[in-house]
Motif scaffolding. Structure first.
Motif, PDB file in Angstrom:
ATOM      1  N   PHE A 227       4.599   2.405  -6.952  1.00 43.30           N
ATOM      2  CA  PHE A 227       5.543   3.327  -6.603  1.00 43.30           C
ATOM      3  C   PHE A 227       5.588   4.201  -5.318  1.00 43.30           C
ATOM      4  O   PHE A 227       6.317   4.308  -4.523  1.00 43.30           O
ATOM      5  N   VAL A 228       4.179   4.520  -4.879  1.00 42.51           N
ATOM      6  CA  VAL A 228       4.066   4.872  -3.626  1.00 42.51           C
ATOM      7  C   VAL A 228       4.338   3.837  -2.505  1.00 42.51           C
ATOM      8  O   VAL A 228       5.203   4.614  -1.839  1.00 42.51           O
ATOM      9  N   THR A 229       4.062   2.831  -2.701  1.00 42.07           N
ATOM     10  CA  THR A 229       4.413   1.833  -1.583  1.00 42.07           C
ATOM     11  C   THR A 229       5.901   1.722  -1.484  1.00 42.07           C
ATOM     12  O   THR A 229       6.607   1.859  -0.429  1.00 42.07           O
ATOM     13  N   GLY A 230       6.332   1.471  -2.506  1.00 39.85           N
ATOM     14  CA  GLY A 230       7.961   1.336  -2.627  1.00 39.85           C
ATOM     15  C   GLY A 230       8.694   2.748  -2.030  1.00 39.85           C
ATOM     16  O   GLY A 230       9.766   2.473  -1.431  1.00 39.85           O
ATOM     17  N   PHE A 231       8.301   3.707  -2.464  1.00 38.66           N
ATOM     18  CA  PHE A 231       9.013   5.078  -2.091  1.00 38.66           C
ATOM     19  C   PHE A 231       8.849   5.351  -0.449  1.00 38.66           C
ATOM     20  O   PHE A 231       9.740   5.466   0.328  1.00 38.66           O
ATOM     21  N   LEU A 232       7.670   5.169  -0.025  1.00 39.24           N
ATOM     22  CA  LEU A 232       7.256   5.146   1.327  1.00 39.24           C
ATOM     23  C   LEU A 232       8.186   3.971   2.139  1.00 39.24           C
ATOM     24  O   LEU A 232       8.757   4.457   3.315  1.00 39.24           O
ATOM     25  N   GLY A 233       8.204   2.845   1.633  1.00 37.62           N
ATOM     26  CA  GLY A 233       9.032   1.834   2.487  1.00 37.62           C
ATOM     27  C   GLY A 233      10.474   2.293   2.475  1.00 37.62           C
ATOM     28  O   GLY A 233      11.022   1.953   3.508  1.00 37.62           O
ATOM     29  N   ALA A 234      10.927   2.551   1.387  1.00 36.58           N
ATOM     30  CA  ALA A 234      12.332   2.869   1.332  1.00 36.58           C
ATOM     31  C   ALA A 234      12.673   4.303   2.340  1.00 36.58           C
ATOM     32  O   ALA A 234      13.654   4.175   2.856  1.00 36.58           O
ATOM     33  N   CYS A 235      11.937   5.162   2.153  1.00 34.44           N
ATOM     34  CA  CYS A 235      11.993   6.358   2.933  1.00 34.44           C
ATOM     35  C   CYS A 235      11.929   6.011   4.305  1.00 34.44           C
ATOM     36  O   CYS A 235      12.673   6.493   5.103  1.00 34.44           O
ATOM     37  N   LEU A 236      11.005   5.121   4.803  1.00 30.05           N
ATOM     38  CA  LEU A 236      11.002   4.775   6.054  1.00 30.05           C
ATOM     39  C   LEU A 236      12.150   4.097   6.858  1.00 30.05           C
ATOM     40  O   LEU A 236      12.751   4.125   7.713  1.00 30.05           O
ATOM     41  N   LEU A 237      12.725   3.110   5.843  1.00 25.62           N
ATOM     42  CA  LEU A 237      13.676   2.364   6.271  1.00 25.62           C
ATOM     43  C   LEU A 237      15.062   3.396   6.514  1.00 25.62           C
ATOM     44  O   LEU A 237      15.781   3.119   7.391  1.00 25.62           O
ATOM     45  N   ILE A 238      15.292   4.169   5.625  1.00 33.90           N
ATOM     46  CA  ILE A 238      16.276   5.076   5.420  1.00 33.90           C
ATOM     47  C   ILE A 238      16.275   6.166   6.906  1.00 33.90           C
ATOM     48  O   ILE A 238      17.368   6.468   7.452  1.00 33.90           O
ATOM     49  N   PHE A 239      14.811   6.609   7.080  1.00 27.80           N
ATOM     50  CA  PHE A 239      14.820   7.503   8.313  1.00 27.80           C
ATOM     51  C   PHE A 239      15.043   6.463   9.596  1.00 27.80           C
ATOM     52  O   PHE A 239      15.777   7.228  10.486  1.00 27.80           O
ATOM     53  N   LEU A 240      14.727   5.413   9.672  1.00 24.95           N
ATOM     54  CA  LEU A 240      14.998   4.480  10.680  1.00 24.95           C
ATOM     55  C   LEU A 240      16.321   3.970  10.931  1.00 24.95           C
ATOM     56  O   LEU A 240      16.960   4.219  11.988  1.00 24.95           O
ATOM     57  N   ALA A 241      17.071   4.065   9.702  1.00 21.44           N
ATOM     58  CA  ALA A 241      18.496   3.863   9.863  1.00 21.44           C
ATOM     59  C   ALA A 241      19.262   5.049  10.352  1.00 21.44           C
ATOM     60  O   ALA A 241      20.208   5.040  11.179  1.00 21.44           O
ATOM     61  N   ARG A 242      18.806   6.234  10.041  1.00 14.36           N
ATOM     62  CA  ARG A 242      19.391   7.223  10.453  1.00 14.36           C
ATOM     63  C   ARG A 242      19.099   7.730  12.191  1.00 14.36           C
ATOM     64  O   ARG A 242      20.371   7.999  12.811  1.00 14.36           O
ATOM     65  N   LEU A 243      18.156   7.008  12.516  1.00 13.06           N
ATOM     66  CA  LEU A 243      17.754   7.555  13.960  1.00 13.06           C
ATOM     67  C   LEU A 243      18.664   6.437  14.623  1.00 13.06           C
ATOM     68  O   LEU A 243      19.204   6.729  15.795  1.00 13.06           O
TER      69      LEU A 243
ATOM     70  N   ILE B 120       5.192  -6.674   3.089  1.00 10.67           N
ATOM     71  CA  ILE B 120       4.310  -6.867   4.285  1.00 10.67           C
ATOM     72  C   ILE B 120       2.867  -6.643   3.734  1.00 10.67           C
ATOM     73  O   ILE B 120       1.835  -7.274   4.143  1.00 10.67           O
ATOM     74  N   LEU B 121       2.679  -5.945   2.766  1.00 13.04           N
ATOM     75  CA  LEU B 121       1.410  -5.654   2.259  1.00 13.04           C
ATOM     76  C   LEU B 121       1.042  -7.059   1.621  1.00 13.04           C
ATOM     77  O   LEU B 121      -0.273  -7.334   1.840  1.00 13.04           O
ATOM     78  N   ALA B 122       1.803  -7.789   0.889  1.00 13.42           N
ATOM     79  CA  ALA B 122       1.209  -8.917   0.427  1.00 13.42           C
ATOM     80  C   ALA B 122       0.944  -9.953   1.629  1.00 13.42           C
ATOM     81  O   ALA B 122      -0.104 -10.712   1.419  1.00 13.42           O
ATOM     82  N   GLN B 123       1.632  -9.963   2.437  1.00  6.67           N
ATOM     83  CA  GLN B 123       1.362 -10.972   3.706  1.00  6.67           C
ATOM     84  C   GLN B 123       0.062 -10.706   4.530  1.00  6.67           C
ATOM     85  O   GLN B 123      -0.594 -11.677   4.650  1.00  6.67           O
ATOM     86  N   PHE B 124      -0.433  -9.274   4.414  1.00  7.63           N
ATOM     87  CA  PHE B 124      -1.543  -8.992   4.954  1.00  7.63           C
ATOM     88  C   PHE B 124      -2.754  -8.788   3.920  1.00  7.63           C
ATOM     89  O   PHE B 124      -3.878  -8.684   4.138  1.00  7.63           O
ATOM     90  N   HIS B 125      -2.535  -9.535   2.558  1.00  5.51           N
ATOM     91  CA  HIS B 125      -3.391  -9.722   1.605  1.00  5.51           C
ATOM     92  C   HIS B 125      -4.097  -8.232   1.065  1.00  5.51           C
ATOM     93  O   HIS B 125      -5.202  -8.145   1.026  1.00  5.51           O
ATOM     94  N   LEU B 126      -3.205  -7.139   1.532  1.00  2.18           N
ATOM     95  CA  LEU B 126      -3.753  -5.895   1.063  1.00  2.18           C
ATOM     96  C   LEU B 126      -3.438  -5.460  -0.514  1.00  2.18           C
ATOM     97  O   LEU B 126      -2.142  -5.658  -0.751  1.00  2.18           O
ATOM     98  N   GLU B 127      -4.320  -5.087  -1.255  1.00  2.00           N
ATOM     99  CA  GLU B 127      -4.294  -4.788  -2.535  1.00  2.00           C
ATOM    100  C   GLU B 127      -3.774  -3.354  -2.800  1.00  2.00           C
ATOM    101  O   GLU B 127      -4.251  -2.487  -2.098  1.00  2.00           O
ATOM    102  N   VAL B 128      -2.829  -3.394  -3.732  1.00  2.00           N
ATOM    103  CA  VAL B 128      -2.204  -1.988  -4.119  1.00  2.00           C
ATOM    104  C   VAL B 128      -2.984  -1.521  -5.045  1.00  2.00           C
ATOM    105  O   VAL B 128      -3.081  -2.020  -6.008  1.00  2.00           O
ATOM    106  N   VAL B 129      -3.567  -0.242  -4.899  1.00  2.00           N
ATOM    107  CA  VAL B 129      -4.575   0.327  -5.590  1.00  2.00           C
ATOM    108  C   VAL B 129      -3.747   1.483  -6.464  1.00  2.00           C
ATOM    109  O   VAL B 129      -3.098   1.913  -5.866  1.00  2.00           O
ATOM    110  N   GLY B 130      -4.177   1.334  -7.867  1.00  2.00           N
ATOM    111  CA  GLY B 130      -3.510   2.367  -8.747  1.00  2.00           C
ATOM    112  C   GLY B 130      -2.403   1.759  -9.503  1.00  2.00           C
ATOM    113  O   GLY B 130      -1.588   2.391 -10.408  1.00  2.00           O
TER     114      GLY B 130
END
Length: 78
Positions: free
Chosen positions: A59-75, A43-53
């Motif tokens: 690491f932060v992007t991947g961890f947040l995306g993974a946690c979000l999907l797991i959270f949505l699966a639990r819901l 999603i970040l690549a599609q919107f041409h958003l540069e990952v800073v750092g």
């Protein structure tokens, strides 16, 4: 996105899934983590958003995306 970013997304997603509570079983959590991490990076690549750092940003992007999907699966499973 460079190839190190995708490899990092897969590894970080697997780690995030492994660290989350094993409600669905450790294997499914790892798979959800990997998918969430890769989707967040794509999603970040599609919107041409540069990952800073550099790798820390991946690491932060991947961890947040993974946690979000797991959270949505639990819901959805409730």
């Amino acid at each position: 996105m460079e190839s190190v970013g995708w490899i990092s997304a897969i590894i970080i997603g697997g780690l995030a899934g492994w660290l989350m509570e094993a409600r669905y079983g450790i294997f499914l959590n790892i798979v959800l983590g990997i998918v969430g991490s890769v989707v967040a990076s794509a999603i970040l690549a599609q919107f041409h958003l540069e990952v800073v750092g550099g790798r820390l940003g991946y690491f932060v992007t991947g961890f947040l995306g993974a946690c979000l999907l797991i959270f949505l699966a639990r819901l959805v499973r409730r």
